[in-house]
Motif scaffolding. Structure first.
Motif, PDB file in Angstrom:
ATOM      1  N   ARG A  76      18.137  53.234  66.647  1.00  0.00           N
ATOM      2  CA  ARG A  76      19.196  53.964  67.343  1.00  0.00           C
ATOM      3  C   ARG A  76      20.298  54.364  66.368  1.00  0.00           C
ATOM      4  NH1 ARG A  76      20.973  50.165  70.741  1.00  0.00           N
ATOM      5  NH2 ARG A  76      19.126  50.417  72.011  1.00  0.00           N
ATOM      6  N   MET A  77      20.683  53.440  65.461  1.00  0.00           N
ATOM      7  CA  MET A  77      21.712  53.768  64.473  1.00  0.00           C
ATOM      8  C   MET A  77      21.231  54.861  63.526  1.00  0.00           C
ATOM      9  SD  MET A  77      23.239  49.982  63.623  1.00  0.00           S
ATOM     10  CE  MET A  77      23.878  50.537  62.077  1.00  0.00           C
ATOM     11  N   LEU A  78      19.956  54.809  63.139  1.00  0.00           N
ATOM     12  CA  LEU A  78      19.404  55.837  62.252  1.00  0.00           C
ATOM     13  C   LEU A  78      19.380  57.193  62.940  1.00  0.00           C
ATOM     14  CD1 LEU A  78      18.129  56.394  59.518  1.00  0.00           C
ATOM     15  CD2 LEU A  78      15.921  55.851  60.521  1.00  0.00           C
ATOM     16  N   ALA A  79      19.026  57.214  64.222  1.00  0.00           N
ATOM     17  CA  ALA A  79      19.021  58.481  64.961  1.00  0.00           C
ATOM     18  C   ALA A  79      20.437  59.033  65.088  1.00  0.00           C
ATOM     19  CB  ALA A  79      18.406  58.279  66.341  1.00  0.00           C
ATOM     20  N   ASP A  80      21.426  58.153  65.279  1.00  0.00           N
ATOM     21  CA  ASP A  80      22.817  58.608  65.348  1.00  0.00           C
ATOM     22  C   ASP A  80      23.280  59.178  64.012  1.00  0.00           C
ATOM     23  OD1 ASP A  80      22.902  57.824  67.970  1.00  0.00           O
ATOM     24  OD2 ASP A  80      23.976  55.930  67.571  1.00  0.00           O
ATOM     25  N   LEU A  81      22.867  58.534  62.917  1.00  0.00           N
ATOM     26  CA  LEU A  81      23.259  59.042  61.604  1.00  0.00           C
ATOM     27  C   LEU A  81      22.595  60.377  61.289  1.00  0.00           C
ATOM     28  CD1 LEU A  81      23.259  55.790  59.458  1.00  0.00           C
ATOM     29  CD2 LEU A  81      25.224  57.155  60.160  1.00  0.00           C
ATOM     30  N   ARG A  82      21.376  60.553  61.746  1.00  0.00           N
ATOM     31  CA  ARG A  82      20.693  61.825  61.510  1.00  0.00           C
ATOM     32  C   ARG A  82      21.280  62.941  62.358  1.00  0.00           C
ATOM     33  NH1 ARG A  82      14.365  59.969  61.175  1.00  0.00           N
ATOM     34  NH2 ARG A  82      14.518  59.055  59.100  1.00  0.00           N
ATOM     35  N   ALA A  83      21.868  62.601  63.491  1.00  0.00           N
ATOM     36  CA  ALA A  83      22.436  63.617  64.382  1.00  0.00           C
ATOM     37  C   ALA A  83      23.754  64.158  63.843  1.00  0.00           C
ATOM     38  CB  ALA A  83      22.635  63.034  65.777  1.00  0.00           C
ATOM     39  N   VAL A  84      24.489  63.388  63.042  1.00  0.00           N
ATOM     40  CA  VAL A  84      25.765  63.827  62.489  1.00  0.00           C
ATOM     41  C   VAL A  84      25.502  64.829  61.372  1.00  0.00           C
ATOM     42  CG1 VAL A  84      27.827  63.070  61.247  1.00  0.00           C
ATOM     43  CG2 VAL A  84      26.869  61.656  63.056  1.00  0.00           C
ATOM     44  N   PRO A  85      26.108  66.032  61.455  1.00  0.00           N
ATOM     45  CA  PRO A  85      25.878  67.015  60.377  1.00  0.00           C
ATOM     46  C   PRO A  85      26.547  66.545  59.089  1.00  0.00           C
ATOM     47  CG  PRO A  85      27.527  67.828  61.923  1.00  0.00           C
ATOM     48  CD  PRO A  85      26.992  66.550  62.491  1.00  0.00           C
ATOM     49  N   PRO A  86      25.919  66.795  57.959  1.00  0.00           N
ATOM     50  CA  PRO A  86      26.508  66.351  56.685  1.00  0.00           C
ATOM     51  C   PRO A  86      27.785  67.138  56.369  1.00  0.00           C
ATOM     52  CG  PRO A  86      24.567  67.694  56.290  1.00  0.00           C
ATOM     53  CD  PRO A  86      24.650  67.474  57.780  1.00  0.00           C
ATOM     54  N   ALA A  87      28.718  66.469  55.714  1.00  0.00           N
ATOM     55  CA  ALA A  87      29.973  67.109  55.327  1.00  0.00           C
ATOM     56  C   ALA A  87      29.695  68.116  54.209  1.00  0.00           C
ATOM     57  CB  ALA A  87      30.965  66.059  54.856  1.00  0.00           C
ATOM     58  N   PRO A  88      30.406  69.246  54.229  1.00  0.00           N
ATOM     59  CA  PRO A  88      30.174  70.236  53.169  1.00  0.00           C
ATOM     60  C   PRO A  88      30.603  69.671  51.812  1.00  0.00           C
ATOM     61  CG  PRO A  88      32.067  70.856  54.504  1.00  0.00           C
ATOM     62  CD  PRO A  88      31.429  69.679  55.173  1.00  0.00           C
ATOM     63  N   VAL A  89      29.811  69.949  50.815  1.00  0.00           N
ATOM     64  CA  VAL A  89      30.085  69.475  49.463  1.00  0.00           C
ATOM     65  C   VAL A  89      30.916  70.524  48.748  1.00  0.00           C
ATOM     66  CG1 VAL A  89      29.047  68.777  47.281  1.00  0.00           C
ATOM     67  CG2 VAL A  89      27.933  68.205  49.453  1.00  0.00           C
ATOM     68  N   SER A  90      32.064  70.116  48.223  1.00  0.00           N
ATOM     69  CA  SER A  90      32.907  71.063  47.491  1.00  0.00           C
ATOM     70  C   SER A  90      32.365  71.218  46.074  1.00  0.00           C
ATOM     71  CB  SER A  90      34.353  70.571  47.455  1.00  0.00           C
ATOM     72  OG  SER A  90      34.410  69.348  46.773  1.00  0.00           O
ATOM     73  N   ALA A  91      32.367  72.437  45.601  1.00  0.00           N
ATOM     74  CA  ALA A  91      31.865  72.714  44.255  1.00  0.00           C
ATOM     75  C   ALA A  91      32.910  72.284  43.229  1.00  0.00           C
ATOM     76  CB  ALA A  91      31.568  74.200  44.106  1.00  0.00           C
ATOM     77  N   LEU A  92      32.464  71.645  42.161  1.00  0.00           N
ATOM     78  CA  LEU A  92      33.372  71.245  41.096  1.00  0.00           C
ATOM     79  C   LEU A  92      33.709  72.461  40.254  1.00  0.00           C
ATOM     80  CD1 LEU A  92      31.622  67.948  39.992  1.00  0.00           C
ATOM     81  CD2 LEU A  92      33.659  68.197  41.407  1.00  0.00           C
ATOM     82  N   PRO A  93      34.966  72.582  39.821  1.00  0.00           N
ATOM     83  CA  PRO A  93      35.311  73.733  38.970  1.00  0.00           C
ATOM     84  C   PRO A  93      34.652  73.603  37.599  1.00  0.00           C
ATOM     85  CG  PRO A  93      37.164  72.232  39.175  1.00  0.00           C
ATOM     86  CD  PRO A  93      36.101  71.743  40.108  1.00  0.00           C
ATOM     87  N   ILE A  94      34.070  74.674  37.166  1.00  0.00           N
ATOM     88  CA  ILE A  94      33.401  74.712  35.866  1.00  0.00           C
ATOM     89  C   ILE A  94      34.223  75.605  34.948  1.00  0.00           C
ATOM     90  CG2 ILE A  94      31.301  75.379  34.632  1.00  0.00           C
ATOM     91  CD1 ILE A  94      29.780  74.814  37.207  1.00  0.00           C
ATOM     92  N   ALA A  95      34.473  75.080  33.747  1.00  0.00           N
ATOM     93  CA  ALA A  95      35.262  75.851  32.785  1.00  0.00           C
ATOM     94  C   ALA A  95      34.440  77.029  32.288  1.00  0.00           C
ATOM     95  CB  ALA A  95      35.658  74.964  31.615  1.00  0.00           C
TER      96      ALA A  95
END
Length: 114
Positions: A76-95
């Protein structure tokens, strides 16, 4: 496979019946307070077997129930974790490529020798 399982149980029942038929004798058991009980040997062996088997069987059932509950909870906990959409990953600034220093200059600037 089912046939072998049935054959095994019939063979076990047959051996138990032969044992019962061959050992149908009364045994005296001294109880507390001077009481004496006359019990048939096969009945006594069945009762002692059940006294040892039933607590173990009940303990096994409790352990299986507890593990099944833990597994259900984990699923049940695994199904709840899979249901939550992943947070957007911010791109690191590249020189930019023009600002990069050659590796030898960067190492010399830190005071290290190759």
């Amino acid at each position: 496979m089912q046939f072998l399982k049935i054959l095994f149980w019939f063979l076990l029942a047959f051996v138990a019946a032969l044992f019962t038929y061959g050992n149908w004798t009364s045994i005296q058991i001294n109880l507390w307070g001077g009481l004496i009980a006359d019990v048939n040997l096969p009945l006594l062996l069945l009762v002692t077997f059940l006294l040892g088997f039933l607590p173990t069987y009940l303990y096994l059932g409790a352990v299986r129930w507890r593990l099944r509950q833990r597994l259900t909870n984990s699923e049940r906990m695994l199904a709840d974790l899979r249901a939550v959409p992943p947070a957007p990953v911010s791109a690191l600034p590249i020189a930019p490529a023009g600002d990069a220093q050659p590796i030898d200059e960067a190492v010399a600037a830190e005071g290290r020798l190759l």
